[in-house]
Design a protein around this motif. Structure first.
Motif, PDB file in Angstrom:
ATOM      1  N   TYR A   4      74.865  10.370  41.561  1.00 59.48           N
ATOM      2  CA  TYR A   4      75.670  10.094  40.432  1.00 59.48           C
ATOM      3  C   TYR A   4      76.769   8.060  40.562  1.00 59.48           C
ATOM      4  N   ASN A   5      76.710   7.385  39.677  1.00 62.05           N
ATOM      5  CA  ASN A   5      77.638   6.636  39.951  1.00 62.05           C
ATOM      6  C   ASN A   5      78.193   6.725  39.166  1.00 62.05           C
ATOM      7  N   ASN A  53      74.991  11.497  46.524  1.00 55.83           N
ATOM      8  CA  ASN A  53      74.212  11.973  45.783  1.00 55.83           C
ATOM      9  C   ASN A  53      74.334  13.706  46.254  1.00 55.83           C
ATOM     10  N   ALA A  54      73.793  14.158  45.241  1.00 58.75           N
ATOM     11  CA  ALA A  54      74.015  15.405  44.512  1.00 58.75           C
ATOM     12  C   ALA A  54      73.562  16.168  44.670  1.00 58.75           C
ATOM     13  N   GLU A  55      73.236  17.462  45.734  1.00 61.83           N
ATOM     14  CA  GLU A  55      72.418  18.266  45.567  1.00 61.83           C
ATOM     15  C   GLU A  55      71.853  19.446  43.996  1.00 61.83           C
ATOM     16  N   ASN A  56      72.651  19.279  44.027  1.00 59.51           N
ATOM     17  CA  ASN A  56      72.775  20.301  42.713  1.00 59.51           C
ATOM     18  C   ASN A  56      74.247  19.894  41.253  1.00 59.51           C
ATOM     19  N   PRO A  57      74.477  20.842  40.009  1.00 62.18           N
ATOM     20  CA  PRO A  57      74.955  20.382  39.447  1.00 62.18           C
ATOM     21  C   PRO A  57      76.411  20.718  39.240  1.00 62.18           C
ATOM     22  N   GLU A  58      76.782  22.015  40.914  1.00 62.15           N
ATOM     23  CA  GLU A  58      77.436  22.017  41.029  1.00 62.15           C
ATOM     24  C   GLU A  58      78.752  21.345  41.913  1.00 62.15           C
ATOM     25  N   MET A  59      77.942  20.466  43.252  1.00 62.68           N
ATOM     26  CA  MET A  59      78.526  19.356  43.967  1.00 62.68           C
ATOM     27  C   MET A  59      78.685  18.161  42.525  1.00 62.68           C
ATOM     28  N   LEU A  60      78.275  18.592  42.039  1.00 60.02           N
ATOM     29  CA  LEU A  60      78.495  16.566  40.915  1.00 60.02           C
ATOM     30  C   LEU A  60      79.712  17.168  40.176  1.00 60.02           C
TER      31      LEU A  60
END
Length: 95
Positions: A4-5, A53-60
C-alpha cells in the motif's frame, strides 16, 4: 501480500509544517511503514511516499483508518491547495 502506497506532494510553502506533523503521526503508528522521499519528482515542491506491506485486507483497512483519514483531514484544514495525496494498492506477483 499487498503493498500500500500513499504519495504526498507538498508545495514549498507548506512543506516544513506538514512534514513535521506527518513525522510525528508516523512515529505514533503501530504499523511498520517505510517513509521515502522521491528524488527525481516531476512535480513542483517535494514528493514523499509512505509504504505499508499489509498481510491482509484488515491490516490495510486499519492503517487507512488510522493514518489516511487523519492525513486527509489535516491537509483539508491546514494545507488546502498546498498538498495533494493519492494512494494505491499493489499485489506482489511472482515470475
Amino acid at each position: 501480500m499487498i503493498l500500500y502506497n500513499v504519495s504526498l506532494i507538498i508545495e514549498d510553502s507548506s512543506h516544513d509544517d506538514l512534514l513535521t506533523w506527518l513525522k510525528a503521526k508516523l512515529q505514533k503508528t503501530n504499523h511498520q511503514v517505510s517513509f521515502l522521499k522521491m528524488l527525481d519528482s516531476p512535480h513542483e515542491g517535494s514528493t514523499y511516499c509512505i509504504q505499508l506491506n499489509a498481510e491482509n485486507p484488515e491490516m490495510l483497512e486499519a492503517f487507512q483508518t488510522e493514518l489516511l483519514a487523519d492525513l486527509q483531514q489535516h491537509i483539508a484544514l491546514q494545507h488546502r491547495d498546498k498538498a495533494f495525496i493519492f494512494d494505491s494498492k499493489m499485489e506482489y506477483l511472482t515470475f
